[in-house]
Design a protein around this motif. Sequence first.
Motif, short mmCIF file in Angstrom:
data_model
loop_
_atom_site.label_atom_id
_atom_site.label_comp_id
_atom_site.label_asym_id
_atom_site.label_seq_id
_atom_site.Cartn_x
_atom_site.Cartn_y
_atom_site.Cartn_z
N ALA A 149 -0.84 1.46 6.65
CA ALA A 149 -1.19 1.87 5.28
C ALA A 149 -0.65 0.82 4.32
N VAL A 151 -0.40 -0.60 0.49
CA VAL A 151 -0.55 -0.19 -0.91
C VAL A 151 -0.12 -1.31 -1.84
N GLN A 156 2.05 3.32 -6.89
CA GLN A 156 2.50 3.29 -5.50
C GLN A 156 2.65 4.67 -4.88
N LEU A 159 -0.90 6.23 -4.40
CA LEU A 159 -1.71 5.59 -3.36
C LEU A 159 -1.08 5.76 -1.98
N THR A 160 0.23 5.93 -1.92
CA THR A 160 0.87 6.24 -0.65
C THR A 160 0.52 7.66 -0.21
N LYS A 163 -2.79 8.27 1.50
CA LYS A 163 -2.89 7.75 2.87
C LYS A 163 -1.95 8.48 3.82
N SER A 179 3.80 -3.61 -1.32
CA SER A 179 3.55 -4.91 -1.90
C SER A 179 4.86 -5.68 -2.03
N THR A 229 -5.49 -0.59 0.09
CA THR A 229 -5.82 -0.62 -1.33
C THR A 229 -5.37 -1.96 -1.88
N GLU A 460 -10.62 8.56 -0.06
CA GLU A 460 -9.26 9.10 0.00
C GLU A 460 -9.21 10.37 -0.83
#
Length: 491
Positions: A149, A151, A156, A159-160, A163, A179, A229, A460
């Motif tokens: 996963a 991101v 963060q 988007l975490t 997933k 990142s 992403t 998602e």
Amino acid sequence: MNQPHYKLYIDGKWTEGSAGQVMHSQNPATGENWASFACASEEDVNQAVRSAKAALNNPAWRDMTQTARGKLLYRLAELIEENAELIGRVETTDSGKLLAETQSQTKYVGDYYRYYAGLADKIEGAVLPIDKPDMHVFTTRHPIGVVAAIVPWNAQMFLTATKLGPALAAGCTVILKASEYAPAPMFEFAKLVEQAGFPKGVVSVITGDAPNCAIPLTRHPDIDRIAFTGGPETARHVVRNSAENFAVTSLELGGKSPIIVFEDADLETASNGLIAGNFGASGQSCVAGSRGLIHRPILNKLIEIIKEKASKIVIGDPLEANTHMGPLCTEAQINTIKDTLEKAKSQGATIHLGGAPLDQAGNYMAPTLVECAHNETETLKVEMFGPVMSLIPFDTEDEAIVIANGTEYGLGSGVFTQNIARAHRVSQKIRSGICWVNTYRAVSPIAPFGGFNESGYGREAGTEAILDYTRTKTTWINTSAEPMANPFVMR
């Protein structure tokens, strides 16, 4: 004051990177280093994948009931909410996003984990009405396996959750790659995963650069699923890497989302929607509505309304409660915006507001309003990831749809009108994965999101996302008391 230092979280242990590489994170509001973090090497990636694969086959996780997995996710949701203020403050310091947004968003993602906790024991198979009366045939769904996963630094926690929530509910194990820009909140989050009681190896959190971390991860032979992403160029590399392992891949990428405002729209609502879509999060959003398509009769009036509203935007320290816009995460974003605006001006664009960085420490960009003469203007094409609103007029509904779809992207879109028939008609003709009508930038764990074209594929959130982390198994049981028939003829 000592700067915090974050270690990698691999196989339930906190560890420095095996190659000894350390990177520093800058506070975008001051331009100063505020934290350091260990970076993963290929050896660390291999260890994370090994531990994830071992956890997948460990009875502690493999044989855990779906209901019990859901309870772990419920516990994780509670811990996230309890620690939302801390995580929000760390994320704001690390990325420059507003504290009000990072804290409220962190609290809200607890609902995403609860949503998937509730779905964990709703993953069902089916008994098939097979055309052979002596066979009992049914399907079951099984975890797809080890998930990478990936991101970006913005949003963060959200988007975490989109997933990790469905992946864990489905019984997968996950390597979360944060990142290398602003990864600190991901390591604070890893502490909560540990506290929630997930077996070791089920979730690892790493970060690092592309050659040493991202590439070895996405091409690793034991990765079964990649959820990414980020930007389209990086995504192309991810897809090429996935050819090495045939991992099922979903991509949630960038956008140049159109917001169409018709002359019958409520201009207070429409102007707020344009501001939310462009100046909210300082424009650092993949669904930023950075192409404003305005019905020609109201263009000048709407420009004046936006200028008046934008003049009241408070720009400053993102940790302060009254700040509306903070700094951009990186200096590179500032440079991209400056170059893009220069080209747009040479193409005949008019800058009505802003257009330059603020003369102060940190990566601050003034909210910028650009009126474009044609659809090939650079600001209508480049995803700048900053507070730049570009407006272009249209005369007819059909023209607006053509302009809206005249891009390689297709993530978000917006329509502002009081004509309900037009709202239905236009929203379905825009080629985008999301369309907001008379609002913008709203999300929910119940609503799937994703893109068309170069904005990616896969979805998602929502119920269908959890199925993307499973594979279907079909089981045939012969119920006949008779011996098997001719073995040389397929039944």
